[in-house]
Design a protein around this motif. Structure first.
Motif, mmCIF file in Angstrom:
data_model
loop_
_atom_site.group_PDB
_atom_site.id
_atom_site.type_symbol
_atom_site.label_atom_id
_atom_site.label_comp_id
_atom_site.label_asym_id
_atom_site.label_seq_id
_atom_site.Cartn_x
_atom_site.Cartn_y
_atom_site.Cartn_z
ATOM 1 N N GLU A 101 13.777 -10.623 -1.262
ATOM 2 C CA GLU A 101 13.753 -9.157 -1.159
ATOM 3 C C GLU A 101 14.525 -8.545 -2.330
ATOM 4 N N GLY A 109 9.943 0.290 3.557
ATOM 5 C CA GLY A 109 9.761 1.711 3.880
ATOM 6 C C GLY A 109 9.742 1.993 5.365
ATOM 7 N N MET A 277 0.718 -3.086 2.353
ATOM 8 C CA MET A 277 0.186 -2.091 1.418
ATOM 9 C C MET A 277 -0.100 -2.652 0.034
ATOM 10 N N ARG A 287 -4.823 4.724 1.560
ATOM 11 C CA ARG A 287 -3.459 4.754 2.099
ATOM 12 C C ARG A 287 -3.544 5.226 3.534
ATOM 13 N N MET A 288 -2.488 4.928 4.305
ATOM 14 C CA MET A 288 -2.570 5.277 5.731
ATOM 15 C C MET A 288 -1.467 6.208 6.163
HETATM 16 C C1 LIG Z 1 8.779 6.930 0.190
HETATM 17 C C2 LIG Z 1 7.669 6.350 1.039
HETATM 18 C C3 LIG Z 1 6.379 6.441 0.592
HETATM 19 C C4 LIG Z 1 5.357 5.921 1.356
HETATM 20 N N1 LIG Z 1 4.127 6.021 0.856
HETATM 21 C C5 LIG Z 1 3.094 5.511 1.537
HETATM 22 C C6 LIG Z 1 1.790 5.580 1.002
HETATM 23 O O1 LIG Z 1 1.573 6.084 -0.088
HETATM 24 N N2 LIG Z 1 0.788 5.041 1.699
HETATM 25 C C7 LIG Z 1 0.991 4.455 2.901
HETATM 26 O O2 LIG Z 1 0.045 3.990 3.494
HETATM 27 N N3 LIG Z 1 2.222 4.377 3.434
HETATM 28 C C8 LIG Z 1 3.265 4.880 2.792
HETATM 29 N N4 LIG Z 1 4.503 4.829 3.327
HETATM 30 C C9 LIG Z 1 4.633 4.310 4.689
HETATM 31 C C10 LIG Z 1 5.136 2.925 4.837
HETATM 32 O O3 LIG Z 1 6.454 2.861 4.385
HETATM 33 C C11 LIG Z 1 4.399 1.871 4.125
HETATM 34 O O4 LIG Z 1 3.029 1.921 4.372
HETATM 35 C C12 LIG Z 1 4.915 0.537 4.606
HETATM 36 O O5 LIG Z 1 6.331 0.509 4.516
HETATM 37 C C13 LIG Z 1 4.386 -0.573 3.775
HETATM 38 O O6 LIG Z 1 4.876 -1.770 4.315
HETATM 39 P P1 LIG Z 1 4.888 -3.070 3.448
HETATM 40 O O7 LIG Z 1 5.587 -4.096 4.265
HETATM 41 O O8 LIG Z 1 3.524 -3.373 2.948
HETATM 42 O O9 LIG Z 1 5.729 -2.682 2.160
HETATM 43 P P2 LIG Z 1 7.184 -2.024 1.992
HETATM 44 O O10 LIG Z 1 7.712 -1.467 3.250
HETATM 45 O O11 LIG Z 1 7.081 -1.123 0.813
HETATM 46 O O12 LIG Z 1 8.087 -3.291 1.636
HETATM 47 C C14 LIG Z 1 7.930 -3.969 0.422
HETATM 48 C C15 LIG Z 1 9.247 -4.692 0.152
HETATM 49 O O13 LIG Z 1 9.044 -5.551 -0.942
HETATM 50 C C16 LIG Z 1 10.170 -5.464 -1.795
HETATM 51 N N5 LIG Z 1 9.732 -5.867 -3.139
HETATM 52 C C17 LIG Z 1 8.894 -5.195 -3.965
HETATM 53 N N6 LIG Z 1 8.723 -5.881 -5.103
HETATM 54 C C18 LIG Z 1 9.443 -7.006 -5.004
HETATM 55 C C19 LIG Z 1 9.670 -8.127 -5.859
HETATM 56 N N7 LIG Z 1 9.103 -8.222 -7.070
HETATM 57 N N8 LIG Z 1 10.500 -9.103 -5.437
HETATM 58 C C20 LIG Z 1 11.077 -9.042 -4.214
HETATM 59 N N9 LIG Z 1 10.895 -7.993 -3.355
HETATM 60 C C21 LIG Z 1 10.084 -7.008 -3.746
HETATM 61 C C22 LIG Z 1 10.623 -4.015 -1.695
HETATM 62 O O14 LIG Z 1 11.970 -3.858 -2.066
HETATM 63 C C23 LIG Z 1 10.380 -3.728 -0.217
HETATM 64 O O15 LIG Z 1 11.505 -3.999 0.582
HETATM 65 C C24 LIG Z 1 5.586 5.317 2.600
HETATM 66 C C25 LIG Z 1 6.893 5.236 3.025
HETATM 67 C C26 LIG Z 1 7.928 5.724 2.263
HETATM 68 C C27 LIG Z 1 9.354 5.619 2.777
#
Ligand SMILES: Cc1cc2nc3c(=O)[nH]c(=O)nc-3n(C[C@H](O)[C@H](O)[C@H](O)COP(=O)(O)OP(=O)(O)OC[C@H]3O[C@@H](n4cnc5c(N)ncnc54)[C@H](O)[C@@H]3O)c2cc1C
Length: 320
Positions: A101, A109, A277, A287-288
């Protein structure tokens, strides 16, 4: 005189069993109730600063050694990555699972719902995952609401971290992928290249900062949608010509987006499963917004996909 950690002091360090543990000091447990009204005579057990240092570094370097060869690496500890880790660690206590992470604080997020509101919406049937974790929610017909998104995230995080076969390396970024060439010339992903995130952020103004590596037959990438760190692995697949181009995340359509992410969670190139995502960037999915069921169930599916291909990828990995 040099300080030496005596056997005495070493054995008086608090010991902790992995699950539902009681912390003991010299075999005696103190309850917080016993401290009530005793603050004038209150004193912590003695410690030397080096003991604190060794308690951390000893464990960390042991973990680096243990997980240098992992069975599964999960990149990103957001809602999808943590859901994946939970399902995998529960199903296969024999597998070593490393989570990388980039941020200091895991959870991605999913600490808030939309627009910084507290509640988290999950559409059915993702409520099954909440019941699996024991997260309480309110029924609203086709969807359920968790009072605080942070309750979901802290619960899945704490359950994941209690599995003895999981190690979270936070404040650590994946900055490249390890590849292997198959007999037919095609590439397979066989691990990750890591660095302290603070180092990763300074490659432009500091030189000679080589990374570290973790070998693993399967990498599951859940780094979220494109951003300063997001969509890392799939962007790298494009630059290493394993994907022609990214589809790019499309406009918001909750109904279409959630089904698409869960259904298409898959091994995108051999050895690399993509979920959450990050997948929207590969497939050009919508996007959702702040509805999180797809993240949880994409994690459930990513774990299932990983276990389907694990034996084959491990055999390949062991050969080279
Ligand atoms: C500011 C904000 C904007 C949002 N925008 C959208 C949107 O546009 N569309 C939508 O559908 N939902 C959005 N959401 C809602 C929701 O947060 C996300 O859909 C959801 O969190 C995605 O979950 P995930 O597990 O795929 O990725 P995330 O919750 O984004 O988690 C990804 C994790 O991977 C880590 N990471 C990234 N790159 C690396 C790397 N190279 N090495 C190690 N770790 C890494 C990050 O630090 C993060 O902790 C948003 C939320 C927030 C707070």
């Amino acid at each position: 005189m040099m300080y030496q950690e005596s056997a005495d002091v070493a054995t008086s360090l608090p010991t902790k069993s992995p699950l539902n543990s009681t912390v003991t000091l010299n075999g005696k447990n103190k309850t917080v109730e016993e401290m009530h009204g005793q603050w004038d005579s209150f004193k912590f057990a003695p410690i030397r600063e080096s003991q604190v240092s060794r308690a951390m570094t000893r464990r960390y370097f042991k973990d680096l050694d243990t997980y240098a060869e992992s069975d599964i690496v999960i990149v990103g500890a957001g809602s999808c990555g943590l859901s994946t880790a939970y399902m995998l660690a529960k199903a296969r206590p024999d597998l070593k699972i490393a989570i990388i992470e980039a941020s200091v604080s895991p959870g991605g997020g999913a600490w808030l719902g939309g627009q910084l509101f507290s509640a988290m919406v999950m559409r059915k049937p993702a409520d099954a995952f909440l019941r699996e974790l024991g997260v309480p929610y309110e029924e609203e017909g086709n969807y359920v609401v968790v009072k605080h998104a942070a309750l979901f995230t802290s619960t899945v995080l704490s359950k994941v971290l209690q599995f003895p076969n999981v190690k979270l390396f936070n404040a650590t970024a994946v900055e490249d992928l390890i590849t292997r060439q198959n007999a037919d010339g095609s590439l397979r992903i066989a691990g990750v290249v890591t660095n302290w995130t603070l180092v990763t952020m300074h490659h432009d103004d500091q030189s000679c900062m080589d990374p570290n590596t973790i070998n693993a037959p399967i990498v599951i990438s859940t780094t979220g949608h494109d951003g300063p760190f997001g969509a890392f692995c799939v962007k790298r697949l494009v630059s290493m010509q394993q994907l022609e181009k990214l589809g790019g995340m499309r406009g918001l359509d909750m109904n279409v987006a959630e089904d698409a992410i869960v259904k298409r969670t898959r091994e995108v190139v051999p050895g690399l499963i993509v979920g959450g995502m990050e997948l929207s960037e590969v497939d050009g999915a919508n996007r959702m917004g702040p509805t999180f069921g797809a993240m949880a169930l994409s994690g459930v599916k990513a774990a299932e996909e990983a276990l389907k291909i694990f034996d084959e990828r491990k055999a390949q990995n062991d050969r080279d």
